[in-house]
Enzyme design. Structure first.
Site, PDB file in Angstrom:
ATOM      1  N   GLY A 214     -29.428  13.468 -24.698  1.00 25.75           N
ATOM      2  CA  GLY A 214     -28.068  13.102 -25.093  1.00 25.75           C
ATOM      3  C   GLY A 214     -28.056  12.325 -26.388  1.00 25.75           C
ATOM      4  N   ASN A 215     -26.946  11.685 -26.680  1.00 24.80           N
ATOM      5  CA  ASN A 215     -26.868  10.854 -27.885  1.00 24.80           C
ATOM      6  C   ASN A 215     -26.015   9.625 -27.577  1.00 24.80           C
ATOM      7  OD1 ASN A 215     -23.999  11.476 -28.591  1.00 24.80           O
ATOM      8  ND2 ASN A 215     -24.836  13.544 -28.735  1.00 24.80           N
ATOM      9  N   ARG A 216     -25.941   8.720 -28.543  1.00 27.03           N
ATOM     10  CA  ARG A 216     -25.336   7.406 -28.291  1.00 27.03           C
ATOM     11  C   ARG A 216     -23.815   7.386 -28.459  1.00 27.03           C
ATOM     12  NH1 ARG A 216     -26.229   3.313 -31.339  1.00 27.03           N
ATOM     13  NH2 ARG A 216     -27.083   4.326 -33.168  1.00 27.03           N
ATOM     14  N   SER A 217     -23.210   8.539 -28.697  1.00 27.50           N
ATOM     15  CA  SER A 217     -21.753   8.534 -28.932  1.00 27.50           C
ATOM     16  C   SER A 217     -21.000   7.905 -27.757  1.00 27.50           C
ATOM     17  CB  SER A 217     -21.272   9.968 -29.149  1.00 27.50           C
ATOM     18  OG  SER A 217     -19.875  10.000 -29.154  1.00 27.50           O
TER      19      SER A 217
END
Ligand code: CTP
Length: 423
Positions: A214-217
Site C-alpha cells: 500500500g502507500n501512506r495516502s
C-alpha cells in the site's frame, strides 16, 4: 476568479465573540466586514465582555450588541431569534474550547450559542485557545463534530500564545477569517447542477489474505475536495480507497481499495461525471499473484513479482469527447515538480494537474496542510502558500469551476453542464 469583490455588500453577518484574549482581533474583523458593506451584528458571551467592551463593537457597527439574552426587555427578548433567522452567515471568532463543546453538544447558555443553535445560516468557526486545549482529544472530537454539521473551521495558527509559549491555537488573522467569509458568498452554489466524481485515498494490492502493498495516502485532500464540492452545490461521488478520515456526509461513497476496483469504479462513473478529480494514490504495480493462503515464514528470501497496473486517469483521458469529463489529475513528486507535472498533464490527457511535493519537510501525505501548484498546458496557474487542505480545496474549485466553464463555453453562472455539452 471572483475574490469576493462586493460579495459582502448588504449581507447580514452575525459575529459571535467568546471569552478569549483574542477577542480584540474580532474588533478588526468586524471593522473589515463593515467596510465591505456587510451589516454586522455582534453577539458576545459574558466572558467576552471582560476582554472587550460591547460599546467598542456597538460603535463600529452602529447597532446594539447582544450580550445577554436573559436580561433583555420584552421587545428584545426575541432579538436573538430574529437575528438567527435574518443572518446570511454566522462567524464565531474567537471560538473558545468551551464554545466548541457547547456547539457540538447543542447547548445554549448565552446570546452566541442561542443564535448559532437557532440559525440555519452557514457557520464559520475560528477557534483560539492554548495549544494543549486545541490538541486535547475532546476539543478535536468537538471540531470533527462541527465539521460533520457542515460548519466551516478556520484553523488556528501556530504562533506565540497568551501563555507566552509557542504552539498551535492562535486565532487566525482577521484577513484570513474575512477571506473565508468572502469565499463563502462568492462561491455558494457555483457547482449546482454538476456531477463531480472525486477519487481519494490509497490503494492496497493484496499479497495474501492478510498482507498488502500500500502507500501512506490518508485521503484527506480528496475528502476535502469532495466536501468543498458538496458545499458548493455539486452532487458528489467519492470513490474511496483506503482512507484514514471519514468521508464527508452527503456524498455518495463507492469503496474501491485495490487499483483494479478503483479502475472499475472510475471507468463506470466517469461518463456520468461533468468533472473528475483523481486525487487517489493508485498503486502502479500489483503482485502478479495474490496467494489464497497466508504466506508462511520459510527462512528463505521471498521474491514478489510485481506487474504494472493500468493508468486509470490516462484511460479516462482517452475517452471520446461526448463522455470524457473535465479531467483533473494529481502529481505526487519528490523532485522536479514542474517538469514531471507538465509531462503527466500531457501524457495522461488531463485538463489540469495539481502538483504536490511528497517526502521531505513539505511532505503532503497524511498532513492537514498542503502546498500545491496547479498546472495547465500553458504552465503554472497558481502560487499558493501552504494552506489547510480544506482551503486548498476551495481554491482548487475556484480555479476548476472557472476553467470548466470556459472549456464548455459557458457564461459565468450558467452551469447546466451535461445538458449543454451533450445536446
Ligand atoms: N493514476 C492513475 N492510475 C494509476 C496511477 C496513477 O489514474 N495506476 C493517477 C493518479 O490518481 C494521479 C495521477 O495519475 O491523478 C498521477 O499519479 P502519480 O502517482 O503522481 O503518477 P504516476 O502516473 O503513477 O507516475 P510516477 O509514479 O512514475 O510518478
Amino acid at each position: 476568479m471572483m475574490e469576493g469583490a462586493g460579495a459582502l455588500a448588504g449581507r447580514r453577518i452575525v459575529v459571535g465573540v467568546s471569552g478569549s484574549i483574542a477577542a480584540y482581533k474580532a474588533v478588526t474583523l468586524v471593522r473589515l466586514l463593515s467596510e465591505r458593506g456587510a451589516v454586522v451584528d455582534v453577539a458576545m458571551t459574558a466572558a467576552a465582555t471582560r476582554f472587550v467592551g460591547p460599546l467598542t463593537f456597538a460603535s463600529l457597527t452602529h447597532r446594539p450588541v447582544l450580550d445577554n439574552v436573559f436580561e433583555l426587555d420584552a421587545d428584545q427578548q426575541i432579538a436573538h431569534i430574529e437575528l438567527a433567522e435574518a443572518a446570511d452567515a454566522i462567524v464565531l471568532a474567537p471560538a473558545t474550547a468551551n464554545l466548541l463543546g457547547q456547539l457540538a453538544a447543542g447547548l445554549v447558555s448565552d446570546a452566541v450559542t442561542a443564535i448559532a443553535c437557532a440559525s440555519r445560516a452557514p457557520v464559520i468557526v475560528a477557534p483560539a485557545m492554548d495549544a494543549g486545549m486545541w490538541t486535547n482529544p475532546a476539543t478535536q472530537r468537538n471540531v470533527a463534530t462541527l465539521r460533520d454539521f457542515g460548519y466551516l473551521i478556520v484553523e488556528p495558527e501556530v504562533g506565540t500564545l497568551a501563555s507566552g509559549l509557542t504552539g498551535v491555537g492562535r486565532l487566525a488573522e482577521p484577513p484570513t477569517i474575512l477571506d473565508a467569509v468572502e469565499r463563502l458568498f462568492a462561491r455558494a452554489g457555483d457547482l449546482e447542477g454538476l456531477h463531480v466524481v472525486v477519487s481519494a485515498g490509497g490503494t492496497r494490492e493484496p499479497l495474501d489474505p492478510v498482507r498488502f502493498i500500500g502507500n501512506r495516502s490518508s485521503g484527506k485532500m480528496g475528502a476535502a475536495i469532495a466536501e468543498a464540492a458538496r458545499d458548493r452545490g455539486a452532487s458528489v461521488t467519492l470513490i474511496a480507497g483506503a482512507m484514514s478520515v471519514t468521508p464527508p456526509r452527503g456524498v455518495t461513497v463507492v469503496d474501491a481499495t485495490t487499483a483494479a476496483a478503483m479502475r472499475e469504479s472510475v471507468l463506470r462513473a466517469a461518463p456520468q461525471a461533468d468533472i473528475l478529480v483523481m486525487a487517489a494514490a493508485i498503486a502502479d504495480f500489483a503482485p502478479a499473484r495474490a496467494s489464497q493462503h497466508k504466506i508462511k515464514r520459510s527462512g528463505a528470501n521471498l521474491q514478489i513479482e510485481l506487474v504494472p497496473n493500468p493508468d486509470i486517469v490516462a484511460e479516462v483521458g482517452e475517452m471520446p469527447d461526448d463522455v470524457r469529463p473535465f479531467l483533473i489529475g494529481f502529481a505526487a513528486e519528490s523532485d522536479d515538480l514542474e517538469t514531471n507535472a507538465a509531462a503527466k498533464l500531457r501524457d495522461k490527457g488531463l485538463d489540469l494537474i495539481v502538483g504536490n511535493v511528497v517526502g521531505g519537510p513539505f511532505d503532503a501525505i497524511g498532513s492537514d496542510e498542503n502546498k500545491v501548484t496547479v498546472f495547465a498546458a500553458e504552465g503554472a496557474l497558481s502560487d499558493w502558500p501552504m494552506l489547510p487542505k480544506r482551503q486548498v480545496a476551495e481554491r482548487l474549485w475556484d480555479l476548476i469551476a472557472d476553467r470548466y466553464r470556459h472549456a464548455r463555453g459557458m457564461a459565468e453562472g450558467a452551469e447546466t453542464g451535461r445538458g449543454r455539452r451533450r445536446s
